[in-house]
Design a protein around this motif. Structure first.
Motif, PDB file in Angstrom:
ATOM      1  N   LEU A  97      22.772  19.311  10.815  1.00 54.17           N
ATOM      2  CA  LEU A  97      22.332  20.576  11.408  1.00 54.17           C
ATOM      3  C   LEU A  97      21.787  21.448  10.294  1.00 54.17           C
ATOM      4  O   LEU A  97      22.476  21.660   9.282  1.00 54.17           O
ATOM      5  CB  LEU A  97      23.502  21.301  12.093  1.00 54.17           C
ATOM      6  N   ASP A  98      20.553  21.919  10.456  1.00 54.19           N
ATOM      7  CA  ASP A  98      19.990  22.764   9.402  1.00 54.19           C
ATOM      8  C   ASP A  98      20.618  24.155   9.459  1.00 54.19           C
ATOM      9  O   ASP A  98      21.524  24.413  10.255  1.00 54.19           O
ATOM     10  CB  ASP A  98      18.453  22.803   9.486  1.00 54.19           C
ATOM     11  N   ARG A  99      20.117  25.036   8.621  1.00 53.16           N
ATOM     12  CA  ARG A  99      20.768  26.353   8.493  1.00 53.16           C
ATOM     13  C   ARG A  99      20.638  27.197   9.757  1.00 53.16           C
ATOM     14  O   ARG A  99      21.354  28.168   9.943  1.00 53.16           O
ATOM     15  CB  ARG A  99      20.200  27.082   7.277  1.00 53.16           C
ATOM     16  N   ASP A 100      19.702  26.807  10.633  1.00 53.87           N
ATOM     17  CA  ASP A 100      19.570  27.515  11.917  1.00 53.87           C
ATOM     18  C   ASP A 100      20.347  26.812  13.026  1.00 53.87           C
ATOM     19  O   ASP A 100      20.160  27.121  14.205  1.00 53.87           O
ATOM     20  CB  ASP A 100      18.091  27.599  12.331  1.00 53.87           C
ATOM     21  N   ASN A 101      21.160  25.826  12.614  1.00 56.34           N
ATOM     22  CA  ASN A 101      21.941  25.025  13.574  1.00 56.34           C
ATOM     23  C   ASN A 101      21.065  24.162  14.486  1.00 56.34           C
ATOM     24  O   ASN A 101      21.475  23.781  15.579  1.00 56.34           O
ATOM     25  CB  ASN A 101      22.870  25.899  14.433  1.00 56.34           C
ATOM     26  N   THR A 102      19.851  23.832  14.004  1.00 56.79           N
ATOM     27  CA  THR A 102      19.003  22.885  14.735  1.00 56.79           C
ATOM     28  C   THR A 102      19.440  21.470  14.363  1.00 56.79           C
ATOM     29  O   THR A 102      19.513  21.147  13.175  1.00 56.79           O
ATOM     30  CB  THR A 102      17.518  23.072  14.352  1.00 56.79           C
ATOM     31  N   PRO A 103      19.750  20.627  15.360  1.00 62.53           N
ATOM     32  CA  PRO A 103      20.244  19.290  15.036  1.00 62.53           C
ATOM     33  C   PRO A 103      19.126  18.279  14.778  1.00 62.53           C
ATOM     34  O   PRO A 103      18.066  18.339  15.408  1.00 62.53           O
ATOM     35  CB  PRO A 103      21.036  18.891  16.293  1.00 62.53           C
ATOM     36  N   TYR A 104      19.379  17.361  13.842  1.00 66.46           N
ATOM     37  CA  TYR A 104      18.492  16.224  13.590  1.00 66.46           C
ATOM     38  C   TYR A 104      19.355  14.968  13.565  1.00 66.46           C
ATOM     39  O   TYR A 104      20.384  14.932  12.906  1.00 66.46           O
ATOM     40  CB  TYR A 104      17.787  16.359  12.227  1.00 66.46           C
ATOM     41  N   LEU A 105      18.912  13.949  14.272  1.00 65.96           N
ATOM     42  CA  LEU A 105      19.640  12.685  14.264  1.00 65.96           C
ATOM     43  C   LEU A 105      19.422  11.964  12.937  1.00 65.96           C
ATOM     44  O   LEU A 105      18.296  11.934  12.413  1.00 65.96           O
ATOM     45  CB  LEU A 105      19.139  11.781  15.401  1.00 65.96           C
ATOM     46  N   LEU A 106      20.489  11.387  12.402  1.00 67.85           N
ATOM     47  CA  LEU A 106      20.387  10.618  11.164  1.00 67.85           C
ATOM     48  C   LEU A 106      20.401   9.123  11.443  1.00 67.85           C
ATOM     49  O   LEU A 106      19.478   8.408  11.117  1.00 67.85           O
ATOM     50  CB  LEU A 106      21.540  10.970  10.215  1.00 67.85           C
ATOM     51  N   GLU A 107      21.513   8.633  12.021  1.00 72.05           N
ATOM     52  CA  GLU A 107      21.597   7.206  12.307  1.00 72.05           C
ATOM     53  C   GLU A 107      22.710   6.931  13.299  1.00 72.05           C
ATOM     54  O   GLU A 107      23.473   7.827  13.680  1.00 72.05           O
ATOM     55  CB  GLU A 107      21.818   6.402  11.024  1.00 72.05           C
ATOM     56  N   ILE A 108      22.795   5.665  13.693  1.00 73.69           N
ATOM     57  CA  ILE A 108      23.823   5.226  14.635  1.00 73.69           C
ATOM     58  C   ILE A 108      24.571   4.051  14.008  1.00 73.69           C
ATOM     59  O   ILE A 108      23.969   3.220  13.335  1.00 73.69           O
ATOM     60  CB  ILE A 108      23.180   4.837  15.986  1.00 73.69           C
ATOM     61  N   ASN A 109      25.869   4.017  14.210  1.00 75.32           N
ATOM     62  CA  ASN A 109      26.699   2.905  13.728  1.00 75.32           C
ATOM     63  C   ASN A 109      27.315   2.209  14.935  1.00 75.32           C
ATOM     64  O   ASN A 109      27.971   2.855  15.750  1.00 75.32           O
ATOM     65  CB  ASN A 109      27.832   3.424  12.837  1.00 75.32           C
ATOM     66  N   THR A 110      27.133   0.896  15.033  1.00 69.05           N
ATOM     67  CA  THR A 110      27.687   0.166  16.178  1.00 69.05           C
ATOM     68  C   THR A 110      29.043  -0.460  15.872  1.00 69.05           C
ATOM     69  O   THR A 110      29.748  -0.875  16.787  1.00 69.05           O
ATOM     70  CB  THR A 110      26.716  -0.933  16.654  1.00 69.05           C
ATOM     71  N   VAL A 111      29.401  -0.545  14.590  1.00 69.78           N
ATOM     72  CA  VAL A 111      30.760  -0.969  14.208  1.00 69.78           C
ATOM     73  C   VAL A 111      31.257   0.020  13.150  1.00 69.78           C
ATOM     74  O   VAL A 111      31.224  -0.243  11.960  1.00 69.78           O
ATOM     75  CB  VAL A 111      30.789  -2.416  13.645  1.00 69.78           C
ATOM     76  N   PRO A 112      31.699   1.203  13.589  1.00 66.34           N
ATOM     77  CA  PRO A 112      32.137   2.219  12.630  1.00 66.34           C
ATOM     78  C   PRO A 112      33.382   1.774  11.871  1.00 66.34           C
ATOM     79  O   PRO A 112      34.112   0.878  12.311  1.00 66.34           O
ATOM     80  CB  PRO A 112      32.465   3.426  13.516  1.00 66.34           C
ATOM     81  N   GLY A 113      33.605   2.424  10.728  1.00 63.63           N
ATOM     82  CA  GLY A 113      34.793   2.131   9.936  1.00 63.63           C
ATOM     83  C   GLY A 113      36.072   2.410  10.702  1.00 63.63           C
ATOM     84  O   GLY A 113      36.130   3.307  11.541  1.00 63.63           O
ATOM     85  N   MET A 114      37.094   1.618  10.401  1.00 66.04           N
ATOM     86  CA  MET A 114      38.398   1.804  11.036  1.00 66.04           C
ATOM     87  C   MET A 114      39.476   1.871   9.946  1.00 66.04           C
ATOM     88  O   MET A 114      40.559   1.295  10.068  1.00 66.04           O
ATOM     89  CB  MET A 114      38.674   0.642  12.009  1.00 66.04           C
ATOM     90  N   THR A 115      39.151   2.565   8.850  1.00 62.88           N
ATOM     91  CA  THR A 115      40.103   2.718   7.741  1.00 62.88           C
ATOM     92  C   THR A 115      40.775   4.089   7.816  1.00 62.88           C
ATOM     93  O   THR A 115      40.469   4.898   8.693  1.00 62.88           O
ATOM     94  CB  THR A 115      39.368   2.614   6.384  1.00 62.88           C
TER      95      THR A 115
END
Length: 293
Positions: A248-266
Motif C-alpha cells: 500500500l503506497d502512502r495514500d493507502n492505494t493497494p498494489y498486488l505483488l504476488e501470489i503464493n500457492t504453497v505458503p510457508g508453514m514455519t
C-alpha cells in the motif's frame, strides 16, 4: 495414508523442510496416518512405491509450486492438496500472474520484462525499480534499483535464477498479506521491517521483522484488501489455500505483488499467524488444508 512432501531442490529447500516437519507433526497430533518424504529432485521413484492416498504438498518454489510435482501426482492418479498443475504454474510465474491480473483490471505497478542477453529497453516509469527473477519465491534474487547505472548488476543477479527478469516500479509503502483458506480470506497481516525490504532474511532469519495482526488498517480498507485478494486468487484459478501479497503506497492505494500457492508453514510464517487470528489453531489449519474444508 498421507505423504507429506517436503524439501525439493529450490532455493527454499530449508524453509520447506521446516514447514514439512511442522505439518507432519500436526497431522500426527491428530491421529492422521502419514509419513515424511524428503524430495531431492531426483528420487521420486521412491515415492511411487509407497502406499498412500493423498499428498500434502509443502514444497516451496520451483518443483513444488510451479506445477511440476502436481503433474507427477496427477499422472499417478494421486490426490494432493492445493492448486492444480496449471494454476500452480501460472501463479509461480510473476509475468504470467501480472498478465492475468491485468486482464481482470486488478491494481498493479508498471513493469517490463528483460530477457538475458537482450539490450535493456528504455524504462518509462520512474525510479526506484524492483528487479526480480520471474520464477523464484521468497524474494530470492530481488534487488532495489535506485539509479539507472545499478540496473545491469540487478539484472545479472536476477538472471542467475532465471533467464527472464521482471523490472517493475518500486512502490514505497507498507506491505500487507492476505491468506486465503477454503474460499475465505483470513485477517490481514501488516509486515513491518526495520530496514530495506521484505527479503529472504527478513522472512526467515530475522527476529526484527514485525507482523501486525490486527493490521492497523480501517475496517473498510481491510475488507477492500480481502476483496481484491479473493479476486486475484480466483482469477488465477488457485484452490484451497494460498497467500496474496500487497503493498500500500502512502495514500493507502493497494498494489498486488504476488501470489503464493504453497505458503510457508514455519514458526515465522504468515498463513498460520492469520489463521490463529481467526481462532484456527495450527493443527486445525493443517486439517482444513488436507480436507479442503
Amino acid at each position: 495414508m498421507i505423504a507429506v512432501l517436503m524439501g525439493g531442490n529450490s532455493a527454499e529447500r530449508e524453509v520447506s523442510l521446516n514447514s514439512g516437519n511442522a505439518v507432519y507433526d500436526a497431522l500426527k497430533n491428530q491421529g492422521v496416518e502419514c509419513f515424511k518424504f524428503n524430495w531431492h529432485g531426483n528420487n521420486l521413484a521412491k515415492l511411487w512405491v509407497q502406499d498412500f492416498d493423498k499428498a500434502f504438498i509443502v514444497l516451496h518454489g520451483r518443483g513444488g509450486e510451479d506445477g511440476y510435482i502436481q503433474r507427477q501426482l496427477e499422472q499417478h492418479n494421486i490426490a494432493y492438496t492445493g492448486s492444480n498443475a496449471i494454476a500452480s504454474q501460472q501463479c509461480m510465474n510473476k509475468a504470467t500472474t501480472k498478465d492475468i491480473w491485468q486482464q481482470h483490471n486488478l491494481p498493479l505497478s508498471s513493469s517490463i520484462l528483460v530477457k538475458v542477453g537482450q539490450q535493456t529497453p528504455n524504462i518509462n516509469f520512474p525510479l526506484p525499480w524492483a528487479v526480480k527473477p520471474i520464477l523464484e519465491g521468497s524474494s530470492v534474487g530481488i534487488s532495489k534499483v535506485e539509479t539507472t547505472e545499478a540496473l545491469n548488476k540487478a539484472l545479472e543477479l536476477a538472471w542467475q535464477y532465471d533467464e527472464i527478469a521482471l523490472v517493475e516500479q518500486w512502490i514505497e509503502g507498507s506491505e500487507y498479506t492476505v491468506a486465503i483458506l477454503n474460499g475465505k480470506p483470513l485477517p490481514v497481516i501488516q509486515i513491518k521491517i526495520n530496514q530495506g525490504f521484505y527479503d529472504y532474511e527478513s522472512k526467515y532469519l530475522s527476529n526484527d521483522t514485525q507482523y501486525l495482526c490486527p493490521c492497523g488498517l480501517s475496517n473498510a480498507d481491510e475488507k477492500e484488501l480481502q476483496k481484491i485478494a479473493m479476486q486475484a486468487f480466483t482469477a488465477m484459478g488457485a484452490k484451497t489455500w494460498g497467500r496474496v501479497d500487497f503493498i500500500l503506497d502512502r495514500d493507502n492505494t493497494p498494489y498486488l505483488l504476488e501470489i503464493n500457492t504453497v505458503p510457508g508453514m514455519t514458526s515465522h510464517s504468515l498463513m498460520p499467524m492469520a489463521a490463529q487470528a481467526q481462532g484456527i489453531s495450527f493443527d486445525a489449519l493443517v486439517l482444513a488444508i488436507l480436507n479442503n474444508e
